[in-house]
Design a protein around this motif. Structure first.
Motif, short mmCIF file in Angstrom:
data_model
loop_
_atom_site.label_atom_id
_atom_site.label_comp_id
_atom_site.label_asym_id
_atom_site.label_seq_id
_atom_site.Cartn_x
_atom_site.Cartn_y
_atom_site.Cartn_z
N TRP A 128 0.67 -1.20 0.11
CA TRP A 128 0.06 -0.13 -0.05
C TRP A 128 0.71 1.33 0.05
O TRP A 128 0.47 2.30 -0.62
CB TRP A 128 -0.81 -0.12 1.21
CG TRP A 128 -2.12 -1.07 1.06
CD1 TRP A 128 -2.10 -2.37 1.55
CD2 TRP A 128 -3.11 -0.96 0.13
NE1 TRP A 128 -3.16 -3.00 0.99
CE2 TRP A 128 -3.93 -2.12 0.29
CE3 TRP A 128 -3.65 -0.04 -0.87
CZ2 TRP A 128 -4.97 -2.44 -0.29
CZ3 TRP A 128 -4.92 -0.24 -1.43
CH2 TRP A 128 -5.54 -1.34 -1.26
N LYS A 129 2.07 1.15 0.68
CA LYS A 129 2.82 2.36 0.69
C LYS A 129 3.42 2.65 -0.64
O LYS A 129 3.60 3.87 -1.08
CB LYS A 129 3.96 2.06 1.84
CG LYS A 129 3.66 2.42 3.31
CD LYS A 129 4.75 1.84 4.10
CE LYS A 129 4.48 2.06 5.65
NZ LYS A 129 5.55 1.72 6.55
N ARG A 155 -1.57 9.89 0.49
CA ARG A 155 -0.92 9.39 1.40
C ARG A 155 -1.89 8.02 2.04
O ARG A 155 -3.15 7.86 2.07
CB ARG A 155 -1.01 10.18 2.80
CG ARG A 155 -2.18 10.74 3.34
CD ARG A 155 -2.25 11.75 4.25
NE ARG A 155 -3.45 12.47 4.97
CZ ARG A 155 -4.25 13.24 4.07
NH1 ARG A 155 -3.98 13.57 2.92
NH2 ARG A 155 -5.46 13.41 4.62
N LEU A 156 -1.03 7.21 2.68
CA LEU A 156 -1.68 5.89 3.36
C LEU A 156 -1.98 6.39 4.73
O LEU A 156 -1.05 6.73 5.58
CB LEU A 156 -0.66 4.93 3.29
CG LEU A 156 -1.11 3.39 4.04
CD1 LEU A 156 -2.24 3.00 3.30
CD2 LEU A 156 -0.15 2.48 4.09
N GLU A 157 -3.36 6.30 5.07
CA GLU A 157 -3.77 6.54 6.49
C GLU A 157 -3.54 5.25 7.48
O GLU A 157 -3.00 5.50 8.66
CB GLU A 157 -5.15 7.27 6.62
CG GLU A 157 -5.51 8.26 5.68
CD GLU A 157 -4.94 9.37 6.50
OE1 GLU A 157 -5.51 9.68 7.43
OE2 GLU A 157 -4.15 10.23 5.99
N SER A 158 -3.90 4.28 7.01
CA SER A 158 -3.81 2.93 7.94
C SER A 158 -3.69 1.62 7.15
O SER A 158 -4.85 1.58 6.28
CB SER A 158 -4.84 3.10 9.09
OG SER A 158 -5.87 2.88 8.76
N VAL A 159 -3.13 0.77 7.68
CA VAL A 159 -3.56 -0.79 6.89
C VAL A 159 -3.81 -1.51 8.60
O VAL A 159 -2.83 -1.75 9.19
CB VAL A 159 -2.30 -1.26 6.29
CG1 VAL A 159 -2.85 -2.71 6.37
CG2 VAL A 159 -2.15 -0.56 5.02
N VAL A 211 -6.97 5.07 2.76
CA VAL A 211 -6.02 6.15 1.84
C VAL A 211 -6.69 7.47 1.56
O VAL A 211 -7.62 7.45 1.53
CB VAL A 211 -5.58 5.15 0.61
CG1 VAL A 211 -4.82 4.10 0.99
CG2 VAL A 211 -6.67 4.95 -0.42
N VAL A 212 -5.90 8.11 1.30
CA VAL A 212 -6.31 9.46 0.52
C VAL A 212 -5.57 9.63 -0.70
O VAL A 212 -4.33 9.61 -0.83
CB VAL A 212 -6.12 10.75 1.60
CG1 VAL A 212 -6.50 11.91 0.81
CG2 VAL A 212 -6.71 10.49 3.03
N GLN A 213 -6.31 9.80 -1.63
CA GLN A 213 -5.79 9.92 -3.03
C GLN A 213 -6.22 11.22 -3.49
O GLN A 213 -6.98 11.95 -3.01
CB GLN A 213 -6.56 8.99 -3.78
CG GLN A 213 -5.67 7.38 -3.58
CD GLN A 213 -6.32 6.31 -4.27
OE1 GLN A 213 -7.18 5.97 -4.04
NE2 GLN A 213 -5.38 6.03 -5.27
N ALA A 214 -5.68 11.85 -4.66
CA ALA A 214 -6.04 13.03 -5.29
C ALA A 214 -6.02 13.01 -6.81
O ALA A 214 -5.34 12.22 -7.34
CB ALA A 214 -4.96 14.19 -4.82
#
Length: 161
Positions: A28-29, A41-45, A56-59
């Motif tokens: 994921w990273k 950014r990866l918030e959590s797994v 995750v937060v994508q744009a």
């Protein structure tokens, strides 16, 4: 009225290998760094047994968006996304910050020892009078491009391991 989302990712690796990648924080990273968009950014797994929750937060950069979207929501689209996997099935929930837009659906991973397929089925809904369907169509196009990039990334990532 919601716009359907349908996409099929094809992997040249076993379903078990693809599923193992989905439970690997490093995957994921690497994926978010490669195809997540500006400031992604990866918030959590979180992994517990056969359950995996990924946030995750994508744009999507504003310059890649059609005028119909930027007229309603100027700037980059910031897109928080959550996938909840149990075994080979996931529910996903996606929203667009600052806009009345959501995407929801399921991902089903199938395959054998030689290849795998992930079938994405869902809906895109934008609650904006008159322009909602046009914006949904634009989001569908960009989201499909993103899913294709994630498919390609996953095949390359697994080949390199």
């Amino acid at each position: 009225m919601a716009t359907p989302l349908a996409f099929t990712a094809r992997y040249s690796h076993s379903a078990a290998a693809v599923r193992a990648a989905f439970a690997d924080e490093q995957y994921w990273k690497d994926r978010i760094a490669e195809v997540g968009g500006p400031n992604a950014r990866l918030e959590s797994v979180t992994v517990q047994g056969d359950q995996v929750r990924v946030e995750v937060v994508q744009a999507i950069a504003a310059e890649l968006l059609p005028p119909a979207v930027t007229a309603v929501r100027p700037g980059d689209l910031i897109i928080p996304r959550t996938e909840n996997w149990t075994g080979n099935t996931a529910d996903f929930d996606v929203r667009v910050e600052g806009a009345p837009a959501t995407m929801r659906g399921t991902i089903t991973l199938t395959g054998d020892d030689a290849s795998a397929t992930a079938t994405v089925e869902g809906t895109i809904e934008v609650k904006v009078p008159l322009f909602g369907a046009k914006i949904e169509s634009a989001i569908q196009e960009r989201l499909t491009e993103l899913l294709q990039s994630e498919e390609e990334f996953t095949n390359i990532w697994l080949t390199q391991r």
